[in-house]
Motif scaffolding. Structure first.
Motif: not given
Length: 431
Positions: A338-345, A375-391
């Motif tokens: 995904c766009d790991r800047i816009t989507d993640y932020l 809140v519920e958040i969207n992982a954007h189908y991205d493994h790196r986003v999932i791991m970081a949001l878990t932190v």
């Protein structure tokens, strides 16, 4: 699957780092490109490595496996002529195999992830393949992509490195097998040079000679070479371990991660120094990274191009640091799953983080007191986003619910299992 991440004050214990996805996919490929039988010890098991394993089988490699190792009887420069390949959501696998597909009369890479890999551009590699006399049918550079090849030509080639180093790596794997000698000039900039170093390291282990300039922008590749069957040992994975280390850093913790070599060429090894610079109590000796976290971090400025696949995890740690942190030279994050800047932020803001973006920067105004969450958040189908949001969820006041969390299996199927073993409060709910 939903991951319900609850506030967790303390992590404690020891885990083995998973095996490196990047090295596993490269060893699988050079095993397939060798004529003979190669052995890979401790291969990674992830969606990416499974995609490469499946695709080289489809192309004619004979792959056998037990609990410790995998053997590959390769097809050399003569892959089986198949009509379609499905790489799943594995961008590196697609790009590496696009060059190998040039040895086939006609092969179509299908699009099974239209909202993720299906959105990613591959024009830079397509342009170079066309320079080699290969006809490529595509959708504005995106999947599905049909390659009509058979007899790719070497010679003087150019490839842009602006978007991804994977296009260059793809060519480096393939060009030694051509009849002609080749020269490759990288145009513009080259992202993730350290990962190109991993590609060159692996290729050299298989007996292939490539002359690379010191700045990695020019290459001379003799043709008519053969990959030699070898034995390979896969090292521990820094990109996945970065999220575990970040989780330990933002909690009261005593965590050891084993199998992380001090001499590794993985760029993400830099996270050890990043976390030290952020004030984390950390040692790295004899392949063991030991973190004693006390929730007291300080901000810093970091060149993220040196550790691309660990930037999101380090940003998650910086969310809780004292001061303003900046991760720069990270535009290539926009062209991942995904766009790991816009989507993640966007998701970090939902959790309560104070973050800003530039085209090639992430800026974090730290909140040492924590973030609200809840809140519920969207992982954007991205493994790196999932791991970081878990932190972030572990340190939040009300926790986080992460949707589509099963996509963590792309690189780290045991991520939640490992965190649970360290005492993280996470509930996994199948949907």
């Amino acid at each position: 699957m939903k991951a319900i991440v609850k506030p967790t004050n303390q992590l404690e214990g020891t885990i083995n780092a998973l095996s490196s996805k990047n090295y596993t996919t490269r060893y699988l490929l050079i095993g397939a490109l060798a004529e003979g039988t190669s052995t890979i010890y401790y291969p990674a098991h992830s969606e990416d490595s499974d995609a490469m394993r499946r695709c080289i089988r489809d192309l004619g490699a004979i792959v056998e496996e037990d609990d410790e190792k995998m053997t590959i009887q390769g097809f050399g420069s003569h892959p089986k002529h198949v009509k379609e390949l499905n790489v799943g959501n594995a961008g590196a696998v697609l790009r590496f195999l696009m060059s190998i597909a040039a040895f086939c009369p006609e092969l179509t890479f299908v699009n099974t992830y239209p909202n993720s890999l299906g959105k990613r551009p591959h024009d830079d590699l397509i342009v170079t393949l066309q320079q080699m006399g290969i006809e490529v049918e595509h959708q504005e550079g995106k999947l599905p992509i049909t390659i009509r090849g058979g007899k790719p030509r070497g010679g003087k080639l150019t490839v842009s490195g602006n978007i991804s180093s994977q296009f260059l790596s793809s060519l480096l794997f393939m060009t030694p097998l051509l009849e002609e000698d080749s020269e490759i000039e990288v145009l513009h900039d080259l992202k993730s040079k350290i990962i190109v170093g991993q590609t060159l390291e692996v290729i050299a282990q298989a007996g292939i000679h490539i002359e690379a300039s010191e700045d990695l922008m020019h290459y001379k590749i003799p043709g008519r070479q053969k990959y030699q069957p070898q034995k390979y040992v896969v090292q521990g994975d820094y990109p996945g371990s970065a999220a575990i280390l970040a989780a330990a850093a933002v909690t009261n913790s005593d965590v050891k991660v084993l199998r992380l070599e001090e001499t590794s060429k993985q760029g993400e090894k830099a996270v050890v120094d990043v976390l030290r610079d952020m004030g984390v109590n950390l040692t790295h000796e004899n392949g063991v990274v030991h973190v004693k976290g006390n929730q007291q971090l300080k901000a810093g400025e970091f060149d993220g191009d040196h550790f691309t696949d660990a930037v999101l995890a380090m940003v998650a740690a910086a969310v809780f640091a004292e001061g303003t942190s900046r991760f720069y030279n990270v535009e290539n994050l926009r062209y991942k799953e995904c766009d790991r800047i816009t989507d993640y932020l966007t998701e970090l803001r939902k959790a309560g983080a104070d973050v800003e973006e530039r085209q090639s920067e992430i800026i974090i105004h730290g909140r040492p007191q924590g973030v609200e969450g809840g809140v519920e958040i969207n992982a954007h189908y991205d493994h790196r986003v999932i791991m970081a949001l878990t932190v972030v969820g572990l340190r939040s006041k009300q926790g986080l619910v992460i949707n589509d969390a099963h996509h963590v299996a792309k690189s780290y199927p045991h991520y939640f299992e490992h965190l649970l073993s360290l005492g993280a409060q996470i509930e996994l709910v199948e949907e």
